[in-house]
Design an enzyme around this catalytic site. Structure first.
Site, mmCIF file in Angstrom:
data_model
loop_
_atom_site.group_PDB
_atom_site.id
_atom_site.type_symbol
_atom_site.label_atom_id
_atom_site.label_comp_id
_atom_site.label_asym_id
_atom_site.label_seq_id
_atom_site.Cartn_x
_atom_site.Cartn_y
_atom_site.Cartn_z
ATOM 1 C CB VAL A 1 3.731 -3.597 6.638
ATOM 2 C CG1 VAL A 1 3.860 -2.752 5.375
ATOM 3 C CG2 VAL A 1 3.729 -5.074 6.290
ATOM 4 C CB ILE B 1 5.563 4.541 5.707
ATOM 5 C CG1 ILE B 1 4.438 3.815 4.964
ATOM 6 C CG2 ILE B 1 6.202 5.603 4.835
ATOM 7 C CD1 ILE B 1 3.415 4.737 4.343
ATOM 8 C CD GLU C 1 10.490 13.368 8.131
ATOM 9 O OE1 GLU C 1 9.265 13.555 7.963
ATOM 10 O OE2 GLU C 1 11.021 12.246 8.081
ATOM 11 N NE ARG D 1 14.873 10.695 7.160
ATOM 12 C CZ ARG D 1 14.955 11.459 8.251
ATOM 13 N NH1 ARG D 1 13.869 11.977 8.791
ATOM 14 N NH2 ARG D 1 16.119 11.736 8.784
#
Ligand SMILES: [Zn+2]
Lengths: 74, 484
Positions: B171, B173, B282, B175
């Site tokens: 899992v 994160i 970013e 983009r």
């Protein structure tokens, strides 16, 4: 009036991906450039989507897409 | 509210947390009409100016998206992070740091499974004619982004070469840029778990299926954003760090997902295909370049009734990204350093994901802090991220920049600065010599010890400690009370 000319690479022939509605009427359209994948909403400020008003720093060269590196190569 | 720790442990979803935030004056609903651009961005940026107290904002009247809800700034302030950790508003960053550092290895994971038919995330299900724009009230996060980004997605996947192994589920994160109604690109690098899995799937020509979770248990984004060992489950880790149960269910494509998330997008990697992606504003506050990134095709979407799309403002700081990941970037460096050097007393790596870090250490001998700094550069996060390190004594709070500046002013000699040229660098660091390679800076702002002939100055010692901290909070409370 919705233009299908890409603000980023100036190619024509963008496709419509979605239209936002308010009380039944279309209030904006999301378009996507078939050449450089730039996606935009036609209600955005001109400096983000109008080729004449956009900063050249963020232009994409539609004639030289090879220059953009491919990530994750074996 | 004396039951804050219990209430924090009882959170199982974004909705629960928004309710807790609202009860504490830390969430507001924006019901005035707002245009997706530039309205949402303007409001999110205005809110993030208040790093200590910004509320989450739930939009429910975005022009062209009638009936849809968007949440930003859920992790956008230290007060919101405090409430997530069961601490009151006004808890200092230093206290929050030690709250997280103290949870290490402290708790067991509590994972339970909910049958798919009973999982709130599957209340509504779409398997054909999918148009992501019809589900997600997206907007351009920064004005020169290449498209509409999903900036706060937790992406779950199984190892394509070992799909039955729970521990090897990943899992993370990443983009995501929407690329037409039912496709998106995902940006990653080979070093990240997802990059490794994409390369493995393409090499072996096996499918790679993923589940993109949006609007999640607020602990997941805090504790699953920082790399842990590849064979540790992020769900187990997040549960242990929250000291709270996590409910999982299965996505339609067979991946373990949070049962109480708002939206889950199921998708499959298009093997070997790449599409133009970026730029994207970013976390260093600059845009990434345009590159060709892996593309995924959406196979189904599940969502709760009346779902809330959660997104983040990220760009030139201070932003929600900094409060979301800052403490959990700092705490692992602290824990890893203390294994070698128990003299380390705190680590502040809040700035741009640790591109600048401040470490306090009990200086054992002259020059010792420099040795500790070099060890910090070899921690997993330090290898790429810790670019500028400021070393301070244990009597300086690295979370109080006024104290750090005092140490720089009074304890630094110009030759106490080390530059390490041509070191690894984060590819998106704009100051790099070339992307991926740059210099490191160590500033030793600790005091002088023998055999240094100068020695420590005779210091003024103003009162410090718990009593002064409590008085400082009381003065602030009295001041706020006088206002209301
Ligand atoms: Zn274009």
């Amino acid at each position: 009036m919705t233009t299908t000319v890409c603000g980023r690479c100036k190619s024509s022939g963008a496709v419509t991906d979605y239209q936002g509605r308010q009380d039944g009427a279309v209030v904006w359209t999301i378009l996507r450039c078939a050449t450089c994948n730039f996606s935009w909403r036609d209600s955005e400020p001109a400096r983000a989507i109008d080729p004449a008003a956009r900063s050249a720093d963020f232009a994409v060269d539609a004639g030289d897409l090879q220059r953009y590196p491919k990530i994750l190569q074996q | 509210m004396n039951d804050l720790p219990n209430r924090a442990r009882s959170i199982s979803s974004l909705r629960d947390f928004l309710e807790l935030l609202e009860d504490s004056g830390q969430a507001i609903t924006w019901s005035d009409p707002v245009m997706p651009e530039p309205g949402v961005r303007n409001i999110a940026v205005a809110a993030s100016r208040d790093a200590n107290g910004a509320p989450a904002i739930v939009f429910d009247n975005i022009t062209g998206y009638p009936g849809k809800r968007l949440a930003v700034g859920v992790h956008g302030s230290w007060d919101n992070i405090a409430l997530l950790l069961g601490r009151p508003k006004g808890t200092t960053i230093r206290e929050l740091f030690f709250e997280i550092a103290g949870r290490w290895g402290d708790q067991e994971a509590q994972i339970s499974y909910v049958p798919e038919a009973q999982a709130p995330v599957h209340e509504c299900r779409l398997e054909q004619d999918i148009n992501l724009y019809d589900i997600l009230p997206v907007y351009r996060i920064n004005e020169y982004d290449g498209g509409f980004y999903i900036g706060k997605a937790s992406v779950a996947s199984r190892d394509p070469l070992d799909p039955d192994n729970f521990g090897k589920q990943n899992v993370g994160i990443y983009r995501l840029q929407i690329q037409g109604p039912d496709s998106f690109t995902l940006m990653t690098i080979p070093a990240h778990d997802m990059g490794r899995q994409i390369l493995a799937a393409e090499r072996e020509k096996v499918p790679l299926k993923i589940a993109v979770m949006l609007g999640n248990h607020p602990g997941l984004a805090v504790f699953a954003a920082t790399p842990i060992g590849y064979e540790e489950s992020e769900y187990s880790y997040a549960s242990a760090m929250m000291g709270a149960p996590i409910r999982l269910t299965k996505s339609g494509n067979g991946i373990d997902i949070l049962a109480d998330s708002e939206i889950v997008i199921e998708a499959e990697l298009q093997l070997g295909e790449r599409e133009l992606e970026g730029p994207f504003g970013e976390f260093p506050g600059s845009y990434s370049g345009v590159r060709k990134a892996p593309i995924f095709k959406v196979t189904a979407v599940s969502h709760r009734r009346d779902p809330i799309f959660e997104n983040i403002y990220i760009g030139r700081g201070w932003t929600e990204h900094d409060t979301l990941i800052g403490l959990h970037t700092s705490a692992p460096i602290y824990a890893q350093l203390r294994q070698s050097f128990p003299e380390v007393t705190a680590v502040n790596a809040l700035y741009q994901h640790g591109l600048t870090g401040i470490i306090s250490v009990k200086n054992r001998m002259a020059g010792f802090a420099k040795t500790v700094a070099l060890r910090a550069l070899s921690t997993p996060h330090g290898v790429m991220y810790l670019k500028n390190l400021i070393m301070v004594d244990a009597d300086v709070d690295p979370f109080d920049l006024n104290q750090v500046m005092w140490a720089l002013s009074t304890r630094t000699r110009a030759d106490d600065v080390i530059v390490l040229p041509n070191m690894p660098a984060v590819p998106i660091d704009p100051s790099a010599v070339v992307p991926g390679k740059g210099h490191r800076l160590i500033i030793d702002a600790t005091s002088y010890l023998p055999p240094d002939p100068v020695g420590e100055a005779h210091l003024v010692t103003p009162p410090t400690g718990d009593e002064i901290d409590a008085l400082s909070k009381r003065i602030r409370e009295m001041q706020l009370g006088a206002l209301s």
